[in-house]
Write a protein that holds these residues in place. Structure first.
Motif, PDB file in Angstrom:
ATOM      1  N   LYS A  94       0.829  -1.213   0.000  1.00 17.25           N
ATOM      2  CA  LYS A  94       0.000   0.000   0.000  1.00 17.25           C
ATOM      3  C   LYS A  94       0.859   1.256   0.000  1.00 17.25           C
ATOM      4  O   LYS A  94       0.495   2.266  -0.601  1.00 17.25           O
ATOM      5  N   SER A  95       2.004   1.188   0.689  1.00 13.96           N
ATOM      6  CA  SER A  95       2.867   2.373   0.776  1.00 13.96           C
ATOM      7  C   SER A  95       3.473   2.736  -0.576  1.00 13.96           C
ATOM      8  O   SER A  95       3.875   3.875  -0.796  1.00 13.96           O
ATOM      9  N   TYR A  96       3.536   1.773  -1.508  1.00 11.57           N
ATOM     10  CA  TYR A  96       4.063   2.045  -2.847  1.00 11.57           C
ATOM     11  C   TYR A  96       2.955   2.418  -3.831  1.00 11.57           C
ATOM     12  O   TYR A  96       3.233   2.790  -4.975  1.00 11.57           O
ATOM     13  N   GLY A  97       1.703   2.262  -3.430  1.00 14.99           N
ATOM     14  CA  GLY A  97       0.588   2.578  -4.321  1.00 14.99           C
ATOM     15  C   GLY A  97       0.550   1.697  -5.558  1.00 14.99           C
ATOM     16  O   GLY A  97       0.167   2.147  -6.641  1.00 14.99           O
ATOM     17  N   ASN A  98       0.924   0.416  -5.401  1.00 17.24           N
ATOM     18  CA  ASN A  98       1.031  -0.474  -6.563  1.00 17.24           C
ATOM     19  C   ASN A  98       0.210  -1.751  -6.387  1.00 17.24           C
ATOM     20  O   ASN A  98       0.615  -2.821  -6.834  1.00 17.24           O
TER      21      ASN A  98
END
Length: 393
Positions: A259-263
């Motif tokens: 989630k922290s990479y938005g991928n």
């Protein structure tokens, strides 16, 4: 799992598929760690409860069966918190500060204020989560081994302090004296080296010294072995790691899905959104034009094919990409089609719980009852050996 947001395909392939298998092989306890979520998201109380119920729906939709395992919510079992408090009385501060993820997470999450007592103590809360059920095995990845090792150390220290027979110290000192002054010094030095630095050679030397003493009774030998290893009567068993395979599922950009990479692609994402996300994935930079050949290993889409596509499709991608026989959009469509197909039964099962919230709450109620019955027994024993008055029953 910590309830900090929607689950994605990385959770499904890296963790949930393994849990679904384990529920048929062991007596399993799976819980939503809402207290753990507060260690980093304490300033977002408006989201915590919703994340809890959404996570449980994801678990059930993916295939966890309340008839084969216990599903519950951490904060519904107060024994977790009580055991955490009691274990904190005997846990050296340095043990918590040296957990690798402590400083690592503070560095990664600089935007959050993690200089809190709760964040420092979360590995010990994890230990309480495990030890409350006297777990034999804990399914973890390589990156979580340090946390489990802390749990083992805490259990060992607890057993050493509280697992002693009456007059234990006097009997130990008398047994050491029987070894003679020189051997006693060597034994004490071996004990110090092993317990302070984990020196296995020192442990072997200490055991050999005890074994060589012909004037020791069997009881004295057992006491000296336990004193050397820092153990006592087993009240809280040391859990073993049940290592899972590498759980680094690829994200839309080729990095680990996070989630922290938005991928990410959510476990319950709709077909239109999945198609759009995969369609816009980056590809091999060498394929600027449709006629340019590419290298699948340099393309994030290929990572999805390796997880989702059969051998025939993978061979088609290899041939088509390296010869420019297929375009990137064709390659992506083959992936999105199979991802969407796998999502269909998950979405259907999830809808049953969305339409009937009472059903999921009943499942959780039963799971909490089952889990708390076990945790209560452990806490009764822990309170007893720590000298705490029994509660009215």
């Amino acid at each position: 799992m910590r309830s900090t947001g929607a689950l994605h395909l990385g959770h499904y392939h890296g963790v949930l598929k393994n849990w679904i298998k384990l529920q048929h092989e062991y007596e399993c306890y799976f819980f939503v760690a809402d207290w753990h979520a507060l260690t980093t998201h304490y300033d977002e109380p408006e989201n915590i409860e919703n994340h809890v119920w959404e996570m449980l729906i994801d678990w059930l939709a993916c295939g966890l069966n309340p008839g084969s395992c216990s599903l519950f919510i951490q904060s519904r079992i107060p024994e977790h918190a009580e055991l955490h408090l009691l274990l904190s009385m005997i846990t050296p501060l340095g043990w918590l500060e040296r957990v690798p993820t402590y400083k690592d997470q503070q560095e990664k999450l600089k935007e959050r204020d993690l200089a809190t007592y709760g964040f420092l103590g979360y590995p010990l809360l994890q230990s309480a989560d495990i030890l409350a059920y006297k777990a034999g095995y804990v399914p973890v990845g390589e990156d979580q081994i340090s946390h489990l090792e802390l749990t083992r150390e805490v259990a060992r220290r607890f057993n050493f302090i509280y697992g002693k027979e009456p007059g234990y110290k006097e009997k130990i000192l008398a047994a050491i004296q029987k070894m003679g002054a020189k051997n006693a010094d060597l034994y004490n030095e071996a004990k110090k080296q092993y317990q302070e630095s984990g020196n296995e050679n020192a442990l072997d030397r200490g055991r050999a010294l005890v074994m060589a003493q012909n004037n020791l009774s069997l009881g004295d030998q057992e006491r000296l072995y336990g004193y050397l290893e820092g153990s006592g009567r087993i009240i809280l068993p040391e859990p073993e790691a049940l290592l899972t395979q590498n759980s680094k599922f690829p994200g839309l950009d080729g990095q680990k899905m996070s989630k922290s990479y938005g991928n990410t692609i959510a476990i319950r994402e709709d077909a239109e959104s999945i198609t759009k996300k995969i369609k816009t994935m980056p590809t091999d930079p060498a394929r600027i034009r449709r006629s340019d050949p590419g290298t699948p290993e340099k393309c994030p889409v290929w990572s999805f094919h390796k997880v989702y596509s059969n051998q025939e499709t993978q061979a088609w991608v290899q041939e088509g990409c390296t010869t420019a026989g297929i375009g990137c959009l064709e390659c992506k469509k083959a992936v999105s089609d199979v991802v969407i197909e796998e999502q269909k039964p998950i979405l259907e099962r999830a809808q049953q719980y969305i339409d009937n919230p009472k059903l999921i709450k009943e499942i959780v109620r039963e799971g909490c009852e089952s889990a708390r019955a076990v945790a209560k027994e452990t806490l009764e024993e822990v309170r007893d050996v720590m000298g705490l008055p029994h509660r009215d029953r």
